[in-house]
Enzyme design. Structure first.
Site, PDB file in Angstrom:
ATOM      1  CG  HIS A   1      -7.468   2.719   1.547  1.00  0.00           C
ATOM      2  ND1 HIS A   1      -6.603   2.921   2.605  1.00  0.00           N
ATOM      3  CD2 HIS A   1      -6.727   2.118   0.579  1.00  0.00           C
ATOM      4  CE1 HIS A   1      -5.403   2.450   2.289  1.00  0.00           C
ATOM      5  NE2 HIS A   1      -5.446   1.949   1.067  1.00  0.00           N
TER       6      HIS A   1
ATOM      7  CG  HIS B   1      -5.827  -2.431  -1.198  1.00  0.00           C
ATOM      8  ND1 HIS B   1      -4.766  -3.092  -0.607  1.00  0.00           N
ATOM      9  CD2 HIS B   1      -5.555  -1.111  -1.057  1.00  0.00           C
ATOM     10  CE1 HIS B   1      -3.916  -2.202  -0.123  1.00  0.00           C
ATOM     11  NE2 HIS B   1      -4.362  -0.989  -0.388  1.00  0.00           N
ATOM     12  CD  GLU B   2      -7.018   1.350  -3.727  1.00  0.00           C
ATOM     13  OE1 GLU B   2      -7.059   2.174  -2.796  1.00  0.00           O
ATOM     14  OE2 GLU B   2      -5.947   0.865  -4.132  1.00  0.00           O
TER      15      GLU B   2
ATOM     16  CB  CYS C   1      -0.870  -0.024   1.255  1.00  0.00           C
ATOM     17  SG  CYS C   1      -2.036   1.326   1.374  1.00  0.00           S
TER      18      CYS C   1
END
Lengths: 170, 173
Positions: free
Chosen positions: A142, A138-139, A96
């Site tokens: 966030h 993954h995003e 990341c």
């Protein structure tokens, strides 16, 4: 356009949940252009989420189109993304931009169904698989204040490998 | 000026080795870096990067009593290395099969010849006393590409060993 500063772990702001985008205007487009430039400035970055730049709106960019033999939908700006279905699971290595100099194994769904708005505010739907699906998961994490560090699994006891043995036995 | 050391510790496994050792190092003002710590064959093993401004002799004098109290043997080297020197592995090789002499030498020999630089290797003997099974996981950088590794293993391995070569596609997001 400009390259924005990336917030790095252990900055507490990475744990903050982002707010939905409600206004689709010139200001939003201008921010997205900066976000994309920031992603492309990072070495090997295939995705970025707005909160990584200290901007707490539900916006991510994903682009895995530069990789060989990787099914993809081209460069994607995903606003207010919602993953509505998950299927299969696979271990893969992730790093990341907000956690420099570390990579680790994370289990993600192999296939997802996703809906998200584009820059004009229109809803779009996508079926994604493999690396692109992993990048989106993954995003989206966030946007919910979750880092891949929160999902690390042991390198030594790799679920992916166990699955191979099971397949063979069956 | 501070220096990095590699501290190697081995001893019969018991509760509290890590806590006891790292507490003593902390009290002595040492900074810890990367480490591997693992139970191997009933022993507990530690390889630990330690940074300190103290001289080597002073560090040794500090380590001696805490390791002696837990019946551990140890070794200390001053090292050149420092932190943030990671190489990103791009391939994982798993090897398994009935345990027999020479598996590691044969497989790693072929891999080295084909350009593999190992970043991480872990192996285990599972199964039973009568039928031991050898399992090894290697991660590394395929400097001549992954196909070169596959070809080398095809030539080198025999039917009693299962080898899989899997690319590691690291996602940076």
């Amino acid at each position: 356009m400009s390259v924005l500063e990336i917030i790095a772990y252990p900055d507490e702001r990475l744990k903050r949940e982002s707010d939905p985008v409600t206004v689709f205007d010139e200001k939003l487009s201008s921010y997205i252009a900066d976000l994309e430039q920031t992603m492309r400035a990072g070495p090997g970055g295939v995705g970025i989420a707005a909160p990584q730049t200290g901007h707490f709106q539900r916006i991510v960019i994903v682009d895995v189109s530069g990789r060989k033999e990787t099914p993809n939908h081209g460069p994607l700006v995903l606003i207010n993304p919602e993953i509505t279905a998950w299927e299969g699971m696979k271990t893969g290595r992730e790093g990341c931009m907000s956690v420099p100099d570390f990579t680790g194994n994370v289990i993600r769904a192999e296939r997802i169904h996703l809906k998200a708005q584009n820059q004009q505010g229109e809803w779009q739907e996508y079926d994604m698989q493999g690396f692109e699906a992993r990048a989106v998961q993954h995003e989206v994490d966030h946007l919910n204040g979750i880092l891949f560090l929160d999902r690390l699994v042991s390198r030594r006891h790799d679920l992916f490998k166990r699955k191979v043995y099971q397949d063979r036995d069956n | 000026m501070s220096h990095w050391y590699m501290l190697t510790v081995i001893g019969k496994d018991r509760r509290g080795i890590v806590a006891g050792l790292t507490h003593a190092l902390f009290e002595a003002g040492c900074h810890l870096g990367e480490a591997t710590m693992m139970r191997l064959g009933g022993n507990f093993t530690i390889m630990l990067m330690v940074e300190t401004e103290a001289r080597k002799k002073a560090l040794e004098d500090m380590i001696e009593p805490v390791t002696e109290s837990m019946d551990l043997s140890w070794h200390l080297d001053q090292i050149e290395g420092h932190l943030h020197q990671h190489h990103l592995p791009d391939v994982c090789i798993t090897v398994s099969g009935a345990d027999r002499p020479g598996i590691v030498a044969q497989v790693t020999g072929a891999l080295a010849e084909a350009g593999l630089e190992i970043t991480d290797l872990e192996s285990d003997v599972a199964g039973s006393e009568d039928q031991p099974v050898y399992i090894m996981q290697i991660e590394g950088v395929a400097t001549e590409g992954i196909e070169a590794l596959r070809s080398a293993l095809n030539v080198a391995t025999v039917s009693t060993i299962d080898v899989t070569v899997t690319p590691i596609d690291t996602l940076i997001g």
